[in-house]
Design a protein around this motif. Structure first.
Motif, short mmCIF file in Angstrom:
data_model
loop_
_atom_site.label_atom_id
_atom_site.label_comp_id
_atom_site.label_asym_id
_atom_site.label_seq_id
_atom_site.Cartn_x
_atom_site.Cartn_y
_atom_site.Cartn_z
N TYR A 1 -0.32 5.55 -10.41
CA TYR A 1 -0.51 4.31 -9.67
C TYR A 1 -1.68 3.51 -10.21
O TYR A 1 -1.64 2.27 -10.25
CB TYR A 1 -0.68 4.60 -8.18
CG TYR A 1 0.58 5.12 -7.54
CD1 TYR A 1 1.75 4.38 -7.56
CD2 TYR A 1 0.60 6.36 -6.91
CE1 TYR A 1 2.91 4.86 -6.98
CE2 TYR A 1 1.75 6.84 -6.32
CZ TYR A 1 2.91 6.09 -6.36
OH TYR A 1 4.06 6.57 -5.80
N LEU A 2 -2.74 4.18 -10.64
CA LEU A 2 -3.85 3.46 -11.25
C LEU A 2 -3.39 2.73 -12.51
O LEU A 2 -3.79 1.58 -12.74
CB LEU A 2 -4.98 4.43 -11.58
CG LEU A 2 -5.77 5.01 -10.39
CD1 LEU A 2 -6.78 6.03 -10.89
CD2 LEU A 2 -6.47 3.90 -9.61
N SER B 1 -5.32 9.79 -0.77
CA SER B 1 -5.85 8.43 -0.97
C SER B 1 -4.87 7.38 -0.47
O SER B 1 -3.66 7.55 -0.57
CB SER B 1 -6.11 8.17 -2.46
OG SER B 1 -7.04 9.09 -2.99
N VAL B 2 -5.43 6.29 0.04
CA VAL B 2 -4.68 5.07 0.31
C VAL B 2 -4.91 4.15 -0.89
O VAL B 2 -6.04 3.83 -1.24
CB VAL B 2 -5.14 4.38 1.60
CG1 VAL B 2 -4.38 3.06 1.80
CG2 VAL B 2 -4.92 5.29 2.80
N MET B 3 -3.81 3.74 -1.52
CA MET B 3 -3.90 2.88 -2.69
C MET B 3 -3.20 1.56 -2.40
O MET B 3 -2.22 1.52 -1.65
CB MET B 3 -3.29 3.58 -3.90
CG MET B 3 -3.90 4.94 -4.16
SD MET B 3 -3.40 5.68 -5.74
CE MET B 3 -4.38 4.70 -6.89
N GLU C 1 -9.10 3.74 -0.04
CA GLU C 1 -9.69 4.69 0.89
C GLU C 1 -9.33 6.10 0.45
O GLU C 1 -8.21 6.35 0.01
CB GLU C 1 -9.15 4.42 2.30
CG GLU C 1 -9.72 5.28 3.40
CD GLU C 1 -9.13 4.94 4.75
OE1 GLU C 1 -9.13 5.82 5.62
OE2 GLU C 1 -8.64 3.80 4.91
N ARG C 2 -10.29 7.01 0.58
CA ARG C 2 -10.03 8.41 0.28
C ARG C 2 -10.32 9.23 1.52
O ARG C 2 -11.36 9.10 2.15
CB ARG C 2 -10.89 8.90 -0.89
CG ARG C 2 -10.63 10.36 -1.25
CD ARG C 2 -11.32 10.76 -2.54
NE ARG C 2 -10.75 10.04 -3.69
CZ ARG C 2 -11.14 10.29 -4.94
NH1 ARG C 2 -12.06 11.19 -5.20
NH2 ARG C 2 -10.57 9.60 -5.93
N HIS D 1 -1.50 9.95 -8.56
CA HIS D 1 -2.68 9.10 -8.41
C HIS D 1 -2.96 8.36 -9.71
O HIS D 1 -3.20 7.14 -9.72
CB HIS D 1 -3.87 9.97 -8.00
CG HIS D 1 -5.11 9.20 -7.66
ND1 HIS D 1 -6.02 8.81 -8.61
CD2 HIS D 1 -5.57 8.74 -6.47
CE1 HIS D 1 -7.00 8.15 -8.03
NE2 HIS D 1 -6.75 8.09 -6.73
N THR E 1 -5.29 0.05 -6.84
CA THR E 1 -6.67 0.50 -6.70
C THR E 1 -6.76 1.40 -5.48
O THR E 1 -5.93 1.32 -4.57
CB THR E 1 -7.64 -0.68 -6.56
OG1 THR E 1 -7.27 -1.46 -5.41
CG2 THR E 1 -7.61 -1.56 -7.80
N GLU E 2 -7.76 2.23 -5.47
CA GLU E 2 -7.95 3.14 -4.34
C GLU E 2 -8.77 2.45 -3.27
O GLU E 2 -9.93 2.11 -3.48
CB GLU E 2 -8.66 4.42 -4.81
CG GLU E 2 -8.73 5.48 -3.72
CD GLU E 2 -9.35 6.77 -4.22
OE1 GLU E 2 -8.63 7.76 -4.40
OE2 GLU E 2 -10.57 6.77 -4.47
N HIS F 1 0.85 -1.19 0.00
CA HIS F 1 0.00 0.00 0.00
C HIS F 1 0.88 1.24 0.00
O HIS F 1 2.08 1.18 0.25
CB HIS F 1 -0.93 0.01 1.21
CG HIS F 1 -0.23 0.19 2.53
ND1 HIS F 1 0.33 -0.86 3.22
CD2 HIS F 1 0.01 1.30 3.28
CE1 HIS F 1 0.86 -0.41 4.35
NE2 HIS F 1 0.69 0.91 4.40
#
Length: 211
Positions: free
Chosen positions: A182-183, A197-199, A191-192, A179, A188-189, A168
């Protein structure tokens, strides 16, 4: 321009500290925000190769280090290592009174506050599935040429060799380019929050079948 991606060597550390500062304001140069140029790297660059050099990789050209990726395979164990081996000397060097905001726009005090109060551990559910975490920084001269993916591939290979289930990272709200990056890599995200965001990335499919 030839850029070499390779495992960390101790002589890389000054260059990594410089890259950390020059990208420390959501990917932009943070030099003007810190009176002490080492404070930010002391938190986000230096401890990782000290704790586990096998999970640090650097990108370098003829001018020196222009990017790096650092990680830990076990975030909870890393937090314990920091508390025992890394924070004590920094707390002596940067005493708690320096964690007060001087009101001049600099952010040294925020780093000092983090050194004395690192914050709560990651939620157990996040840690259980994604125990590793990482930081990656690349100077502008190294961006746009696939260097981020090369660094990430080197790290993912090392993590999978150790059987790590997932990783993470946090992405600040002021860095939409990161952002999107990383996508594209397959994160994946999870948590926002207000800060960003936590990815996460599940590595179990990369690990292959258990023998």
């Amino acid at each position: 321009m030839s850029i070499d991606v390779r495992p960390f060597q101790p002589f890389d550390l000054p260059g990594m500290y410089r890259v950390c500062l020059l990208t420390g304001d959501s990917g932009r140069d943070a030099t003007a925000l810190y009176g002490d140029p080492d404070l930010l790297p002391h938190i986000y660059a230096g401890p990782y190769p000290a704790a586990d050099p096998g999970l640090t990789f650097v990108a370098a050209d003829e001018r020196g280090v222009l990017g790096y990726i650092v990680a830990t395979a076990d975030t909870h164990a890393f937090d314990g290592w920091l508390e025992e081996h890394w924070w004590p000397s920094l707390r002596h060097r940067y005493p708690r009174p320096l964690a007060e905001d001087p009101g001049d726009g600099t952010k040294d005090w925020q780093c000092v506050a983090h050194i004395h109060r690192p914050g709560p551990p990651e939620p157990e559910a996040l840690y259980a599935r994604y125990p590793a975490h990482l930081h990656i920084d690349i100077l502008p001269r190294g961006q746009g040429a696939g260097l981020g993916r090369r660094l990430m591939d080197a790290l993912l290979t090392a993590l999978c060799e150790r059987g790590v289930r997932g990783l993470h990272l946090g992405v600040g709200a002021g860095n939409p380019g990161a952002h999107a990056f990383y996508l594209r890599l397959g994160f994946t995200e999870a948590e926002r929050q207000e800060w960003g965001s936590v990815m996460v990335m599940d590595l179990t499919r990369r690990l292959g079948p258990t023998p």
